[in-house]
Write an enzyme that holds these catalytic residues in place. Structure first.
Site, PDB file in Angstrom:
ATOM      1  N   GLU A  13     -48.876  -7.021  -7.042  1.00  0.00           N
ATOM      2  CA  GLU A  13     -47.896  -8.065  -6.730  1.00  0.00           C
ATOM      3  C   GLU A  13     -46.913  -7.488  -5.732  1.00  0.00           C
ATOM      4  OE1 GLU A  13     -45.288 -10.041  -6.544  1.00  0.00           O
ATOM      5  OE2 GLU A  13     -45.510 -11.757  -7.891  1.00  0.00           O
ATOM      6  N   ALA A  15     -43.933  -8.165  -5.185  1.00  0.00           N
ATOM      7  CA  ALA A  15     -42.593  -7.969  -5.737  1.00  0.00           C
ATOM      8  C   ALA A  15     -42.518  -6.763  -6.660  1.00  0.00           C
ATOM      9  CB  ALA A  15     -42.148  -9.219  -6.497  1.00  0.00           C
ATOM     10  N   SER A  16     -43.653  -6.148  -6.936  1.00  0.00           N
ATOM     11  CA  SER A  16     -43.725  -5.058  -7.919  1.00  0.00           C
ATOM     12  C   SER A  16     -43.433  -3.704  -7.282  1.00  0.00           C
ATOM     13  CB  SER A  16     -45.122  -5.044  -8.560  1.00  0.00           C
ATOM     14  OG  SER A  16     -45.398  -3.815  -9.195  1.00  0.00           O
ATOM     15  N   THR A  17     -42.415  -3.050  -7.790  1.00  0.00           N
ATOM     16  CA  THR A  17     -42.025  -1.740  -7.265  1.00  0.00           C
ATOM     17  C   THR A  17     -43.139  -0.704  -7.428  1.00  0.00           C
ATOM     18  OG1 THR A  17     -40.981  -1.289  -9.406  1.00  0.00           O
ATOM     19  CG2 THR A  17     -39.558  -2.078  -7.632  1.00  0.00           C
ATOM     20  N   SER A  19     -46.280  -1.238  -7.769  1.00  0.00           N
ATOM     21  CA  SER A  19     -47.426  -1.564  -6.928  1.00  0.00           C
ATOM     22  C   SER A  19     -47.280  -0.910  -5.551  1.00  0.00           C
ATOM     23  CB  SER A  19     -47.573  -3.079  -6.773  1.00  0.00           C
ATOM     24  OG  SER A  19     -48.013  -3.696  -7.951  1.00  0.00           O
TER      25      SER A  19
END
EC number: 5.99.1.4
Length: 205
Positions: A13, A15-17, A19
């Site tokens: 995602e 928005a996922s740090t 990731s």
């Protein structure tokens, strides 16, 4: 008989740090272990909404959020990656995810994903900005105008929506997540190596 190699699916995602950390290192690690890689963009928003959350759990639980950003600083330093907290957080990665879904089986997917994550968490830029995304596409040599037009079609929007449903069906609840060919689920950047090792050990079972 052709020899096949194990494959894992990397669900991420924008928005996922965490990731971000995974996207910047997964290709080299997968290649070193002889594992094929499928890039699977999806959206956590609908999955969080099903749990009654309206934002990132790191915002809902401030202590957890503070820890996450400090942990991210440590991990980024270990990986020699730049880190800048985007504002607002989480970022709206819908259009970026649609582009990644459109590109995901071609040569431009991986460089696009890395470049978007770098802009977001390496430079703190707004990845919801279509001009930024078009510039990323141009920088990696992709046909930006054609791609930006294609991702507004209903078929691409439906593909991303179906990806979210597939993720939910696999039991995915966060990002990054890794799914091996035998359906084993691993969650978190710190489980990447375990996911790759499992994929190798259980290939062909």
């Amino acid at each position: 008989m052709a020899v096949t190699k194990p494959v894992i699916s990397f669900w991420f995602e924008f928005a996922s740090t965490y990731s971000y950390l995974t996207a910047m290192r997964i290709e080299a690690l997968a290649e070193s272990r002889g594992v094929g890689l499928k890039w699977r963009p999806f959206l956590l928003g609908p999955i969080f909404a099903a749990q009654g959350w309206t934002t990132s759990p790191f915002n809902i639980y401030p202590a957890k959020g503070s820890y996450m950003w400090r942990d991210l600083e440590r991990q980024a330093e270990l990986l020699s990656l730049p880190l800048a907290q985007p504002d607002p957080f989480p970022q709206n990665g819908l259009k970026a995810a649609r582009i990644a879904e459109y590109l995901r089986q071609g040569e431009w997917c991986a460089p696009f994903v890395r470049a978007v994550f770098h802009a977001e968490f390496g430079e703190g830029r707004d990845i919801s900005d279509p001009e930024l995304l078009a510039a990323v596409l141009i920088d990696i040599g992709a046909p930006a105008k054609d791609v930006m037009t294609a991702v507004e079609t209903q078929s691409v929007k439906d593909r991303l929506r179906e990806a979210v449903g597939e993720a939910q069906g696999l039991g995915i609840f966060g990002a990054p997540s890794f799914v091996t060919e035998d359906g084993e689920l691993f969650w978190g950047n710190d489980r990447l190596e375990q996911a790759l090792d499992w994929a190798v050990r259980h290939h062909g079972d």
